[in-house]
Enzyme design. Structure first.
Site, PDB file in Angstrom:
ATOM      1  CG  ASP A   1     -19.387  26.970  24.127  1.00  0.00           C
ATOM      2  OD1 ASP A   1     -19.972  28.367  24.498  1.00  0.00           O
ATOM      3  OD2 ASP A   1     -18.676  26.592  24.876  1.00  0.00           O
TER       4      ASP A   1
ATOM      5  CD  GLU B   1     -39.201  19.290  14.392  1.00  0.00           C
ATOM      6  OE1 GLU B   1     -38.850  18.335  13.471  1.00  0.00           O
ATOM      7  OE2 GLU B   1     -40.109  20.203  14.326  1.00  0.00           O
TER       8      GLU B   1
ATOM      9  CB  ALA C   1     -27.772  17.770  15.576  1.00  0.00           C
TER      10      ALA C   1
ATOM     11  CG  ASN D   1     -29.844  21.752  22.088  1.00  0.00           C
ATOM     12  OD1 ASN D   1     -30.670  20.743  21.965  1.00  0.00           O
ATOM     13  ND2 ASN D   1     -28.583  21.737  22.097  1.00  0.00           N
TER      14      ASN D   1
END
Ligand SMILES: Nc1ncnc2c1ncn2[C@@H]1O[C@H](COP(=O)(O)OP(=O)(O)OP(=O)(O)O)[C@@H](O)[C@H]1O
Ligand SMILES: CCCCCCCCCCCCC/C=C/[C@@H](O)[C@H](CO)NC(=O)CCCCC
Ligand SMILES: [Ca+2]
Length: 566
Positions: free
Chosen positions: A218, A191, A193, A158
């Site tokens: 998390d 790319e 969520a 991420n």
């Protein structure tokens, strides 16, 4: 310390020009310095060094568990010839066209302060090439026989988690270690969520991999478990929407490279949020089972949770902090102070099924640590029960449901300690990672001062549950219904119990202009806001496995001998 067992190799090798007795067994690599014992020579008025064989004395001794060796590197020729000995060994020949390397480097795990691991290395020089070959191939054979080590990993990064350092952390600190350990990777930078979740659910060719690694916080870990658990149920024809179904465990291990804001899951399973430490736990193929809660509303699946399910305070902190994402991790501190001052309480009914027959309570002094016997015992007990009852085994073997109505500042379910840098002992310090239970913590309406006392105890040695307005229950399942959702018969019961006061407060709630407290909060489910407030939660014992081993207790031996730990 591990016992060495039968020796596979024992040789005199050199480390930085000093002679060592080096041995290899199936479990240990040991190198012990040969310190020359000075002996008195009657004809010479000075001490001299005795010739071979010498008595090895209690010189410096290092031991590394074979399971914690990362890899063996063959050193280049020039490197070996630089490390010539004092003449008692043959000089390294430079044979044209022939490989005559004689030095190899072993990379291994070294424990540092606060549960951190580092990759240390030691270079051994052999007196002859044949011996060198035996050493390199013997260590490699031992490493190859460890079947739990991952060879192919699917990695999701991420780039926007925490301080937006995910990609940098992976490329600089983790990828070089995976390469050294011979772990191949397929790396995907997300790319948007839920990219990783959806990829795992439908597209990812999971058969090609031994594990899935997430680089993030998390929230990113939550995406991974949602993708993996969902995919496993669909592939195994299990209906994830049915709260009474026993879920199938995923065969893939999950690794977390921490790069988020709270990193609570990494912190509670490894003891630190350090990317190098996590990479090393992945490489050595550690395995830590973990409980997962399924959250349903009216027989419809909402989400899975492994750390905190929080209504009231933690739900409000999360809702408020989502608007401040641009602030990074500091958003939680600001929203925390704001919600503390706001001091909202919420009415509702909590029903729970207490965990029966299991070992451990939420008030235990002992904590869940590496190789936890409580998790092992309860895991075995619950899997035996599950064999006997395929559907809804809880109500058969656990006790009766209990119900509590009231006004709460916070309702928290901690399936693990939730230890994190903000609160090193966590929301429920004695909660277990893999015991099949969650600790249900009810904080009733109290003064701001009392609530502050409770919160501050999360950061000190004092017991946060030792307060009259706080209760904690270890449960297998629970339900919550906010008051405004209660059935007519429940509301009638409330009215009879609490009299007219209730009628007026209900009227106030229906008229926001009067400025009194809101009727409902939201659930914070591992850092995500749930869409429903009335929920049904069930713990699935040891549903997933992480590349971790739980928090290790430091041993006295390590503290004394490891210079890195001082
Ligand atoms: N490429 C992306 N763009 C935007 N959001 C993403 C992307 N990839 C993942 N996300 C989402 O970003 C959210 C936050 O990510 P992450 O958990 O990594 O960091 P964090 O919220 O800062 O840390 P923590 O969850 O530990 O508090 C997750 O809910 C995840 O679904
Ligand atoms: C006035 C001083 C009070 C000090 C109180 C400190 C108490 C800290 C307890 C910390 C509990 C963390 C629980 C972890 C929850 C995670 O699943 C979740 C996702 O990352 N994080 C949050 O919701 C972020 C939640 C952040 C809460 C602050
Ligand atoms: Ca648990």
């Amino acid at each position: 310390m591990e016992r060495p067992g039968r020796l596979l190799l024992l040789s005199e090798l050199r480390v930085r020009n000093t002679a060592y007795d080096v041995s290899l067994s199936r479990s240990l690599l040991t190198w012990k310095r040969r310190i020359s014992s000075p002996v008195y020579h009657p004809f010479r008025p000075r001490f001299c060094v005795p010739s071979f064989p010498r008595r090895p004395d209690s010189g410096v001794c290092h031991s590394v568990s074979v399971s914690e060796i990362i890899s063996v590197r063959e050193e280049e020729e020039e490197n070996s010839s630089r490390q010539r000995d004092d003449g008692s060994w043959k000089k390294i020949k430079e044979r044209e066209g022939k490989d005559c390397r004689q030095a190899f480097t072993v990379l291994y795990v070294e424990r540092c302060r606060q549960h951190r691991w580092r990759c240390a290395e030691v270079t051994f020089t052999c007196p002859e090439e044949a011996l060198y070959q035996r050493w390199v191939s013997s260590i490699r054979e031992q490493l190859a026989s460890i079947t739990s080590r991952p060879k192919h990993l699917l990695v999701y990064i991420n780039p926007y988690g925490g301080k937006r350092q995910g990609k940098h952390i992976y490329e600089q600190k983790v990828a070089p270690l995976f390469a050294q350990a011979g772990v191949s990777t397929h790396v995907i930078v997300t790319e948007y969520a839920n990219y990783a979740r959806d990829h795992l659910r439908t597209e990812a060719e999971l058969k090609k991999f031994d594990g899935v690694v997430c680089v993030g916080g998390d929230g990113m870990f939550s995406e991974i478990i949602h993708g993996l658990i969902w995919r496993t149920q669909i592939d195994g024809s299990v209906d994830p929407n049915c709260p009474d179904q026993t879920l199938l465990p995923s065969s893939l291990h999950i690794g977390i490279i921490p790069a988020g804001s709270t990193d609570c899951i990494c912190f509670a399973t490894v003891g630190t949020n350090d990317p190098v430490t996590s990479a090393l736990h992945i490489i050595v193929g550690d395995s830590q089972p973990m409980d997962v809660c399924s959250v349903h509303h009216n027989n419809t699946f909402l989400r899975y949770s492994v750390s905190l399910l929080g209504y009231g305070f933690y739900g409000d902190v999360l809702t408020d902090s989502e608007r401040k994402r641009w602030m990074g991790p500091a958003r939680y501190d600001l929203s925390g102070v704001k919600m503390f001052l706001t001091h909202h309480y919420y009415e509702g009914t909590v029903s729970y099924l207490p965990a029966r027959g299991i070992v451990g309570t939420p008030r235990d002094a002992a904590k869940c640590r590496s190789g936890c016997v409580v998790c092992q015992h309860n895991g075995q007990l619950l899997s035996k029960r599950a064999e006997n009852y395929t559907m809804d085994e809880d109500s058969e073997s656990d006790g009766e449901w209990r119900t509590i109505r009231g006004k709460f500042l916070a309702i928290n379910a901690a399936s693990m300690s939730c230890a994190c840098p903000r609160s090193p002992k966590g929301l429920s310090p004695a909660a277990h990672l893999a015991d099949g239970t969650t600790d249900l913590i009810l904080v009733r309406k109290c003064s701001r001062f009392d609530f502050l006392r409770h919160l501050l105890r999360h950061t000190s040695k004092d017991d946060q549950f030792d307060l009259t307005f706080v209760e904690v229950h270890r449960v297998r399942r629970f339900r919550f219904t906010p008051r405004y959702c209660q059935s007519d018969s429940d509301l009638e019961l409330d009215l009879r119990e609490n009299g007219k006061r209730q009628i007026f407060s209900q009227i106030c709630r229906d008229h926001p202009a009067c400025g009194c407290a809101p009727a409902y909060s939201s659930w914070n489910c591992d850092g995500e806001i749930l869409t429903h407030t009335a929920i049904d939660v069930r713990v699935h014992c040891q549903l997933i496995k992480l590349f971790a081993r739980g928090i290790e207790e430091p041993t006295v031996f390590e503290d004394l001998t490891n210079p890195c730990a001082i």
